[in-house]
Write an enzyme that holds these catalytic residues in place. Structure first.
Site, PDB file in Angstrom:
ATOM      1  N   GLU A  99       0.853  -1.191   0.000  1.00  0.00           N
ATOM      2  CA  GLU A  99       0.000   0.000   0.000  1.00  0.00           C
ATOM      3  C   GLU A  99       0.889   1.241   0.000  1.00  0.00           C
ATOM      4  OE1 GLU A  99      -2.307   2.918  -0.138  1.00  0.00           O
ATOM      5  OE2 GLU A  99      -3.264   0.937  -0.304  1.00  0.00           O
ATOM      6  N   TYR A 132     -28.338   8.468   3.557  1.00  0.00           N
ATOM      7  CA  TYR A 132     -28.620   7.330   4.429  1.00  0.00           C
ATOM      8  C   TYR A 132     -27.775   7.420   5.694  1.00  0.00           C
ATOM      9  CZ  TYR A 132     -24.604   5.543   1.721  1.00  0.00           C
ATOM     10  OH  TYR A 132     -23.400   5.416   1.086  1.00  0.00           O
ATOM     11  N   ASP A 160     -11.846  -1.763  -8.726  1.00  0.00           N
ATOM     12  CA  ASP A 160     -11.837  -0.584  -9.582  1.00  0.00           C
ATOM     13  C   ASP A 160     -10.712  -0.605 -10.606  1.00  0.00           C
ATOM     14  OD1 ASP A 160     -14.059   0.456  -8.407  1.00  0.00           O
ATOM     15  OD2 ASP A 160     -13.056   2.103  -7.366  1.00  0.00           O
ATOM     16  N   ARG A 204     -17.393   4.198   5.075  1.00  0.00           N
ATOM     17  CA  ARG A 204     -16.306   3.522   4.351  1.00  0.00           C
ATOM     18  C   ARG A 204     -15.090   3.301   5.257  1.00  0.00           C
ATOM     19  NH1 ARG A 204     -15.098   2.905  -1.300  1.00  0.00           N
ATOM     20  NH2 ARG A 204     -17.071   3.887  -1.831  1.00  0.00           N
TER      21      ARG A 204
END
Length: 402
Positions: free
Chosen positions: A33, A219, A298, A107
């Protein structure tokens, strides 16, 4: 040890889910990462049963249940009509029917849960601040080159999985001719404390407001303490990135009366601090693998968010990838290329259908004039049960043979 090592580039939702799924199948996983710290951008996301059941099977149920919200319904709202035109029931009963919950979650909470689970696993090594740089094939598999600061290192792996997002460095290495394309749409996001809104705005439901040339989704997240708001409008601003500060006046102009009712504008006005990102998508139908390298999430199929399945498709990818690689592993490195081709063959048709659904729904949401009237009449005529049935092909997906 190298003969059971898989390298994953990217520690987002797809990459960490892939690491956990692969480790469950007996692989050692190294996750690269480039960020020094895991700070997930964005705000909320929706996890329908096709995704949540995979996460639960990976042992994440207790971590996520404490943070997620199970919405009671999806309220389809029309700016033209001034309010709700259909309500699709979710809640506990729908979760029991599907065999897994429909969650809305921050998230950052999802990524934190995945990261904690990965760091606790003895066969997963998470390397932060490490940028994928190069990969070379040889008889034993791959040599994956990565860099941390001025230090360049390399690892031997069976496979490399590019889960490094829409601007994937792994994809650029494999297929430099493939570029993410700007959709002409800009998403604005913000959050607010639930206590700032009237009670009828804070019920556990997903609100989808459709209107002329724009739409709005809201939401609850963070166990119901906050409300996530996303507004999508057309525009020409297309800088890459996920979190640019936005001018509220620009957004409010797109939702001005009389086209947009006060009930929708109340949500927008309650947000303090908008961030915006240009919506890019990866062209449908590209190759997903080459040799012992494959793309996931993605990196392979960044899509418009109008089916609420971007995270879901990456999570499904991870489950299928782990299964196909585990089936090939006894045959050694030479079988990995075929396994990755099989993974792509299994995933492309479904993901392509979701990509097309998302594009279609975006056009429907943004209708105006007579088309909007016809849309609203059609939704009312279909009724909630038939509207819900149209989603079952997405929600009912399960890993074959798992």
């Amino acid at each position: 040890m190298a003969l059971r090592t898989v390298t994953v580039a990217g520690a987002g939702i797809g990459g960490l889910t892939a690491a956990l799924a692969l480790a469950t199948k007996g692989f050692r996983v190294v996750v690269l990462e480039k960020a020094e710290r895991l700070e997930e951008v964005g705000a909320g996301l929706q996890l329908s049963p096709n995704a949540s059941r995979i996460l639960i099977d990976l042992g994440l149920g207790p971590r996520l249940t404490a943070r997620a919200v199970v919405p009671e319904a999806v309220s389809i709202m029309s700016a033209r009509a001034g309010g709700e035109i259909a309500r699709l029931t979710l809640g506990t009963a729908a979760s029991e029917t599907a065999g897994a919950p429909y969650w809305v979650i921050h998230r950052a909470d999802l990524q934190a849960a995945l990261a904690a689970e990965a760091m606790a696993h003895p066969d997963i090594e998470l390397k932060l601040g490490c940028q994928f740089e190069d990969v070379a094939a040889h008889a034993k598999g791959l040599t994956v080159v990565h860099r941390r600061g001025d230090e360049r290192r390399q690892d031997v792996s069976l496979a490399l999985i590019g889960a490094d997002g829409v601007w994937s460095a792994v994809r650029h290495h494999l297929f430099p001719q493939v570029n993410a394309e700007f959709s002409g749409l800009i998403a604005w996001r913000g959050t607010l404390e639930a206590r700032q809104l009237p009670r009828d705005y804070t019920s556990a439901r997903v609100q989808l407001w459709m209107g002329p040339n724009a739409h709005l989704v809201a939401y609850p997240i963070s166990a119901g303490r906050q409300v996530n708001v996303v507004a999508v409008v057309p525009g020409t601003w297309n800088r890459p990135g996920w979190s640019t500060e936005g001018d509220p006046a620009e957004l409010k102009a797109a939702f001005a009366p009389p086209a947009w009712p006060a009930a929708a504008r109340l949500l927008l006005n309650a947000v303090d601090g908008w961030r915006k990102w240009a919506l890019f998508a990866v062209p449908e139908g590209i190759e997903w693998s080459k040799g012992n390298v494959a793309l996931l999430g993605d990196a392979a199929h960044a899509m418009l968010p109008f089916a609420a399945q971007g995270a879901g498709m990456a999570i499904e990818d991870a489950a299928v990838l782990a299964k196909t690689l585990s089936e090939a592993r006894p045959d050694g490195p030479a079988a990995i290329e075929g396994a990755l081709k099989r993974y792509a063959k299994l995933r492309r048709p479904r993901v392509g259908q979701v990509q097309r659904t998302a594009r279609s729904q975006g056009r429907i949401y943004h209708m105006s004039g007579p088309l909007a009237l016809a849309r609203d009449v059609s939704i009312k005529a279909l009724g909630p049960e038939r509207m819900s049935a149209r989603q079952r092909w997405i929600f009912d997906w399960r890993l074959s043979g798992a």
